[in-house]
Write a protein that holds these residues in place. Sequence first.
Motif, PDB file in Angstrom:
ATOM      1  N   PRO A  11       0.832  -1.024  -0.083  1.00 34.86           N
ATOM      2  CA  PRO A  11      -0.057   0.145   0.117  1.00 34.86           C
ATOM      3  C   PRO A  11       0.829   1.086   0.016  1.00 34.86           C
ATOM      4  O   PRO A  11       0.457   2.050  -0.612  1.00 34.86           O
ATOM      5  CB  PRO A  11      -0.891  -0.080   1.298  1.00 34.86           C
ATOM      6  CG  PRO A  11      -0.901  -1.634   1.642  1.00 34.86           C
ATOM      7  CD  PRO A  11       0.497  -2.071   0.966  1.00 34.86           C
ATOM      8  N   LYS A  12       1.918   1.128   0.646  1.00 32.82           N
ATOM      9  CA  LYS A  12       2.924   2.467   0.687  1.00 32.82           C
ATOM     10  C   LYS A  12       3.346   2.569  -0.639  1.00 32.82           C
ATOM     11  O   LYS A  12       3.476   3.764  -0.997  1.00 32.82           O
ATOM     12  CB  LYS A  12       4.140   2.035   1.532  1.00 32.82           C
ATOM     13  CG  LYS A  12       4.907   3.283   1.737  1.00 32.82           C
ATOM     14  CD  LYS A  12       6.151   3.125   2.853  1.00 32.82           C
ATOM     15  CE  LYS A  12       6.974   4.212   2.876  1.00 32.82           C
ATOM     16  NZ  LYS A  12       8.049   3.920   3.464  1.00 32.82           N
ATOM     17  N   GLN A  13       3.696   1.543  -1.337  1.00 31.55           N
ATOM     18  CA  GLN A  13       4.192   1.756  -2.810  1.00 31.55           C
ATOM     19  C   GLN A  13       3.411   2.350  -3.444  1.00 31.55           C
ATOM     20  O   GLN A  13       3.717   3.297  -4.598  1.00 31.55           O
ATOM     21  CB  GLN A  13       4.963   0.684  -3.263  1.00 31.55           C
ATOM     22  CG  GLN A  13       6.081   0.111  -2.705  1.00 31.55           C
ATOM     23  CD  GLN A  13       6.695  -1.306  -3.132  1.00 31.55           C
ATOM     24  OE1 GLN A  13       5.874  -2.038  -3.153  1.00 31.55           O
ATOM     25  NE2 GLN A  13       7.754  -1.593  -3.239  1.00 31.55           N
ATOM     26  N   LYS A  14       2.015   1.880  -3.335  1.00 32.03           N
ATOM     27  CA  LYS A  14       0.980   2.423  -4.164  1.00 32.03           C
ATOM     28  C   LYS A  14       0.610   3.935  -3.964  1.00 32.03           C
ATOM     29  O   LYS A  14       0.362   4.730  -4.920  1.00 32.03           O
ATOM     30  CB  LYS A  14      -0.324   1.559  -4.106  1.00 32.03           C
ATOM     31  CG  LYS A  14      -0.273   0.091  -4.701  1.00 32.03           C
ATOM     32  CD  LYS A  14      -1.534  -0.716  -4.314  1.00 32.03           C
ATOM     33  CE  LYS A  14      -1.308  -2.019  -4.792  1.00 32.03           C
ATOM     34  NZ  LYS A  14      -2.463  -3.085  -4.321  1.00 32.03           N
ATOM     35  N   ARG A  15       0.648   4.361  -2.787  1.00 30.21           N
ATOM     36  CA  ARG A  15       0.500   5.635  -2.303  1.00 30.21           C
ATOM     37  C   ARG A  15       1.552   6.585  -2.872  1.00 30.21           C
ATOM     38  O   ARG A  15       1.322   7.584  -3.351  1.00 30.21           O
ATOM     39  CB  ARG A  15       0.544   5.838  -0.663  1.00 30.21           C
ATOM     40  CG  ARG A  15      -0.725   5.505  -0.211  1.00 30.21           C
ATOM     41  CD  ARG A  15      -1.007   5.871   1.220  1.00 30.21           C
ATOM     42  NE  ARG A  15       0.344   5.710   1.922  1.00 30.21           N
ATOM     43  CZ  ARG A  15       0.463   4.378   2.774  1.00 30.21           C
ATOM     44  NH1 ARG A  15      -0.314   3.688   2.597  1.00 30.21           N
ATOM     45  NH2 ARG A  15       1.569   4.403   3.627  1.00 30.21           N
ATOM     46  N   GLN A  16       2.848   5.900  -2.928  1.00 26.52           N
ATOM     47  CA  GLN A  16       3.910   6.714  -3.521  1.00 26.52           C
ATOM     48  C   GLN A  16       3.704   6.940  -5.030  1.00 26.52           C
ATOM     49  O   GLN A  16       4.145   8.017  -5.375  1.00 26.52           O
ATOM     50  CB  GLN A  16       5.165   6.177  -3.212  1.00 26.52           C
ATOM     51  CG  GLN A  16       5.759   6.147  -1.724  1.00 26.52           C
ATOM     52  CD  GLN A  16       7.188   5.279  -1.555  1.00 26.52           C
ATOM     53  OE1 GLN A  16       7.311   4.141  -2.208  1.00 26.52           O
ATOM     54  NE2 GLN A  16       7.864   5.722  -0.763  1.00 26.52           N
TER      55      GLN A  16
END
Length: 73
Positions: A11-16
């Motif tokens: 999820p963090k990579q998707k937000r980034q």
Amino acid sequence: MPRGDKSSYSPKQKRQAAHIEASEKKEGRSDAAAERIAWATVNKQDGGAKGRKATKKTAAKKTTKKTVRKSAR
């Protein structure tokens, strides 16, 4: 998993990627170019999906001894 599938990203990579994509669109890039740049940036930072670490290739530094001269006063 088909090529281009983003399901294995955290999820963090998707937000980034979403943040980078919005920034690129604001700069005037097309939707396709902004998405491509965003995911390339995430891949470069994190080494891709599933948290793989990117390997850095660094050139070996050649060390030489330098003589240090003391200034005569």
